[in-house]
Structures are given as structure tokens and as C-alpha cells.
Design an enzyme around this catalytic site. Structure first.
Site, mmCIF file in Angstrom:
data_model
loop_
_atom_site.group_PDB
_atom_site.id
_atom_site.type_symbol
_atom_site.label_atom_id
_atom_site.label_comp_id
_atom_site.label_asym_id
_atom_site.label_seq_id
_atom_site.Cartn_x
_atom_site.Cartn_y
_atom_site.Cartn_z
ATOM 1 N N SER A 181 34.134 30.466 40.300
ATOM 2 C CA SER A 181 34.569 31.863 40.389
ATOM 3 C C SER A 181 35.852 32.158 39.634
ATOM 4 O O SER A 181 36.071 33.281 39.202
ATOM 5 C CB SER A 181 34.720 32.267 41.851
ATOM 6 N N HIS A 209 28.165 34.129 41.257
ATOM 7 C CA HIS A 209 28.498 34.733 39.964
ATOM 8 C C HIS A 209 27.412 34.556 38.903
ATOM 9 O O HIS A 209 27.608 34.963 37.759
ATOM 10 C CB HIS A 209 29.839 34.179 39.464
ATOM 11 N N LYS A 241 28.246 41.496 44.021
ATOM 12 C CA LYS A 241 28.820 41.309 42.680
ATOM 13 C C LYS A 241 27.845 41.924 41.678
ATOM 14 O O LYS A 241 27.799 43.146 41.575
ATOM 15 C CB LYS A 241 29.126 39.827 42.472
HETATM 16 C C1 PLP Z 1 31.654 31.551 44.585
HETATM 17 C C2 PLP Z 1 31.749 32.529 45.704
HETATM 18 N N1 PLP Z 1 31.086 32.289 46.831
HETATM 19 C C3 PLP Z 1 31.131 33.144 47.863
HETATM 20 C C4 PLP Z 1 31.867 34.300 47.809
HETATM 21 C C5 PLP Z 1 31.910 35.188 49.002
HETATM 22 O O1 PLP Z 1 31.029 36.231 48.853
HETATM 23 P P1 PLP Z 1 31.295 37.624 49.611
HETATM 24 O O2 PLP Z 1 32.341 38.331 48.827
HETATM 25 O O3 PLP Z 1 29.979 38.317 49.612
HETATM 26 O O4 PLP Z 1 31.763 37.265 50.979
HETATM 27 C C6 PLP Z 1 32.583 34.594 46.626
HETATM 28 C C7 PLP Z 1 33.401 35.812 46.437
HETATM 29 O O5 PLP Z 1 33.710 36.623 47.158
HETATM 30 C C8 PLP Z 1 32.525 33.693 45.559
HETATM 31 O O6 PLP Z 1 33.211 33.921 44.440
#
Ligand code: PLP
Length: 387
Positions: A181, A209, A241
């Protein structure tokens, strides 16, 4: 000040002295590349809205229609009385789209990650093998488990192989971001799958992502790397996203998903997301699937940005995805560069520890199919001017 607040204040002061205080900018416009933030119009490179769907009128309409038909809330967790027809429809669409037998939906990716790893590897005899740069939610998920938590250096398959070979754990779970990320690079998914096969481990992939952006019709990183929907693989994808709405899913085999439904605490003990959100996501999936032009445009913007940043004093990390981090290093310098761009009407987030390791503060340039070539040219021109 209340006595209880004294230690909190000391910690807040420590964060401020280290240049690590976080601020929220107040957005007074829908998520998009043109944003009104704190009274000024800016060109935004800060969201994860990679396909430009967050404010798409067809999705907004599906959300509004869904609310009129199904109401505002689900009223309970899925297993009590909160599992409505739009949730079931979304699950079926996501399973078909990702090629897995079955899928569960969650209100956030954070909750979805908390559901998988600690449920598969729950006991002291189990072991979790995680990339060091995994997302915080995967790290927190491992901490909810009693299993041994091994962290291997980022992308280091030889280190992972050694750890797996030395492990006598009853159940082994390998867990990795697909697209990292804060770095934008892709995990070596084929090697991860091969190691999972060799050491009979589960492979849990967080495609927050990659989903919607990579692979044929946006099916995600596993499709991009031709990894099969094998029973040992569990795929987590977020829906806030590229999908532009909110929530997440976990896809896997019939039995693995049934097991999560029966056992995963962050699935069982939380209210189901509003059914209208699920209805909006069904529309979003249609747009993702039909989004080849958006994805091709995004790839062109990525190439343009990389070419435009080639001779800057700061290096772009070697990423081929919409996440293009410009490495600065020092916290204060990263913050100052973001501030200088901000003063020029450009919004790029400075990312500092603990989100990234100390000494690797960076600007996280996030591209969207909603950007134009002129937008990217404006950003690269400003960076050259500041260099
Ligand atoms: C790699 C990754 N996994 C999980 C999440 C969590 O997802 P959410 O924002 O839907 O809680 C994120 C970002 O928020 C992320 O970048």
C-alpha cells in the site's frame, strides 16, 4: 488538565517534536481529482479512487435506489437477521468475478483481514508468515492469534522458504499484501503460491490495491499473475478503493468460507453493512468489468508520471501500479515538500512513520483514471520547480 491526561499530553508532545503529528484535511466536495479542501480548489493525488468511480453517478444512483428499496440499515449482523438480498447478490457476483467458489462481504477491509488469519491460524501450534511491509490490518490480525508470528524481509522468498522449512507448526498461513500500500510494488505471487504448495500452507492475499485495477477486466492481482482459485488461497479485496464505495470481501473455497462464516469473530460480531451499499457495489462491479479504457488510461498516466519524475533529486520507488511513492527520507522534508505542493494547489499525502519504516518518509502520489495528462504534467512541473 485531568490527571489521566498528563501522560497522553506527553505522548502528543513527543509526536509533535518528532514531526509525526497527523492532521485531517476537511474535504468540502465529493472524492475526485478536483477537490475543495479547506476553502480552496486543489488537484488531488491523494485518494485510492484508482478508477475514478467514487463519485460516479450510476453508483450514487444505485446507492440511492438501494436505500429507497431496502432502507438505510441492515439492523443486525449477517448471522442474526442482517443478511439481505443485496448482500447475497453481491457475494455471488464477487465469487463469479474472482473465480472462487464462494465469498463473504465485510464492512471494511480492516475487519475482513481480522477475520481470516487469526481464524485459520488460531492456536499456539500454528504459525503465521508475513511480509514485513504488510498492511497494519494484517499485522493486527496476526496479533489477535495465539500462533507464532514470523515476519520475513520485504519480498524475500529465500527467507520465507527458510522459515517455512524450519517450522513444525500444525497449520501454516502465509499472508501478504498483493500490491504494497505504501510502496506500490507487487508481491511475488507465483513464488508465494509455489511455497504455499510446497509447505502445505494457506496463502492469504490482501488485494486492496490490485482489485479493479490489475488483471483481465480488473479481476485483481491473482488474475494478473495467473494464480488459480485454489482451495489453499484466500483472497481479500477492499471495495472502498478502486470500487469506489466501501467494504470488503473474502473469497475462497466453499469449505474455507463456511469455516470463516462459522468462526470468524469480526464477521460474526458486527452489524452487516447497509444493503444499499451492497446494491451500489453490484453496479460498481459492472463498471469495473467494463473499465478497460479506464485501466489503459491509468497505465498511460503511470508511464507519463515516471518519465516526468526521472531526473528529480527524489526517486520514485519501482512501482508499476497507481501508487507511485516519491522517496524523501526525512519526516520534516517530506512534510515540507507536500506543503510546497499544497501551496501550488496540488494535494499529495506525505506518509511518515509508523505507516512506513523510520527514515523512509515519502510522498505517496496516487493516480486515478479520472486524472488527465495535463494533471500529471502539472504535478511533474511543480516537482521539477521545487527540486
Ligand atoms: C493493503 C490494505 N489492506 C487493508 C486495508 C483496509 O481496508 P479498509 O480501508 O476497507 O478498512 C487497506 C487500506 O485501508 C490497505 O491498504
Amino acid at each position: 488538565m485531568h490527571a489521566l491526561e498528563i501522560s497522553l499530553t506527553a505522548e502528543l508532545e513527543r509526536l509533535a517534536a518528532a514531526g509525526l503529528t497527523r492532521y485531517r484535511r476537511l474535504l468540502d466536495s465529493p472524492c475526485g481529482t478536483r477537490a475543495v479542501v479547506e476553502g480552496r480548489a486543489v488537484l488531488a493525488f491523494a485518494s485510492n479512487d484508482y478508477l475514478g468511480l467514487a463519485a460516479h453517478p450510476d453508483i450514487a444512483r444505485a446507492l440511492a435506489d438501494g436505500a429507497m428499496k431496502w432502507g438505510a440499515g441492515s439492523g443486525a449482523s449477517h448471522l442474526v437477521s442482517g443478511h439481505l438480498t443485496p448482500h447475497a447478490a453481491l457475494e455471488a457476483r464477487l465469487a463469479a468475478f474472482t473465480g472462487f467458489a464462494r465469498c463473504l462481504t465485510f464492512s471494511t477491509g480492516y475487519l475482513a483481514n481480522l477475520a481470516v488469519t487469526p481464524t485459520l491460524a488460531a492456536g499456539r501450534d500454528d504459525a503465521i508468515f508475513a511480509d514485513r511491509l504488510n498492511h497494519a490490518s494484517l499485522i493486527d490480525a496476526a496479533q489477535l492469534s495465539r500462533a507464532r508470528h514470523h515476519r520475513y524481509p520485504h519480498g524475500d522468498m529465500a527467507a520465507l522458504e527458510r522459515l517455512l522449512a524450519a517450522s513444525a507448526a500444525k497449520t501454516r498461513v502465509i499472508v501478504s499484501d498483493a500490491v504494497f500500500s505504501m510502496d506500490g510494488d507487487l508481491a511475488p505471487l507465483a513464488e508465494l503460491f509455489a511455497l504455499a504448495e510446497r509447505f502445505d500452507a494457506w496463502l492469504v492475499i490482501d488485494d486492496a490495491h490490485g482489485f479493479g485495477v490489475l488483471g483481465e477486466e480488473g479481476r485483481g492481482s491473482l488474475a494478473h499473475c495467473h494464480i488459480p482459485a485454489h482451495p489453499r488461497v484466500l483472497l481479500m479485496g477492499t471495495l472502498g478503493k478502486a470500487a469506489g464505495v466501501g467494504g470488503a470481501f473474502v473469497a475462497g473455497s466453499e469449505i474455507a468460507i463456511e469455516y470463516l462464516l462459522q468462526k470468524a469473530r469480526s464477521y460474526i460480531f458486527t452489524t452487516a453493512q447497509p444493503p444499499a451499499v451492497a446494491a451500489a457495489l453490484v453496479k460498481s462491479l459492472e463498471l469495473i468489468q467494463a473499465g478497460d479504457a479506464r485501466r489503459a488510461h491509468l497505465q498511460n498516466l503511470i508511464r507519463q508520471l515516471r518519465a516526468g519524475c526521472a531526473d528529480l533529486p527524489w526517486q520514485l520507488l519501482p512501482s508499476q501500479t497507481a501508487i507511485q511513492p516519491l522517496m524523501v527520507g526525512d519526516n520534516a522534508q517530506a512534510q515540507a515538500l507536500a506543503q510546497s505542493l499544497w501551496e501550488r494547489g496540488l494535494w499529495v499525502a506525505a506518509i511518515r512513520p509508523p505507516t512506513v519504516p523510520a527514515g523512509t518518509s515519502r510522498l505517496r502520489i496516487s493516480l486515478s483514471a479520472a486524472h488527465t495528462q495535463d494533471d500529471v504534467a502539472a504535478l511533474t512541473a511543480a516537482l521539477r520547480e521545487l527540486a
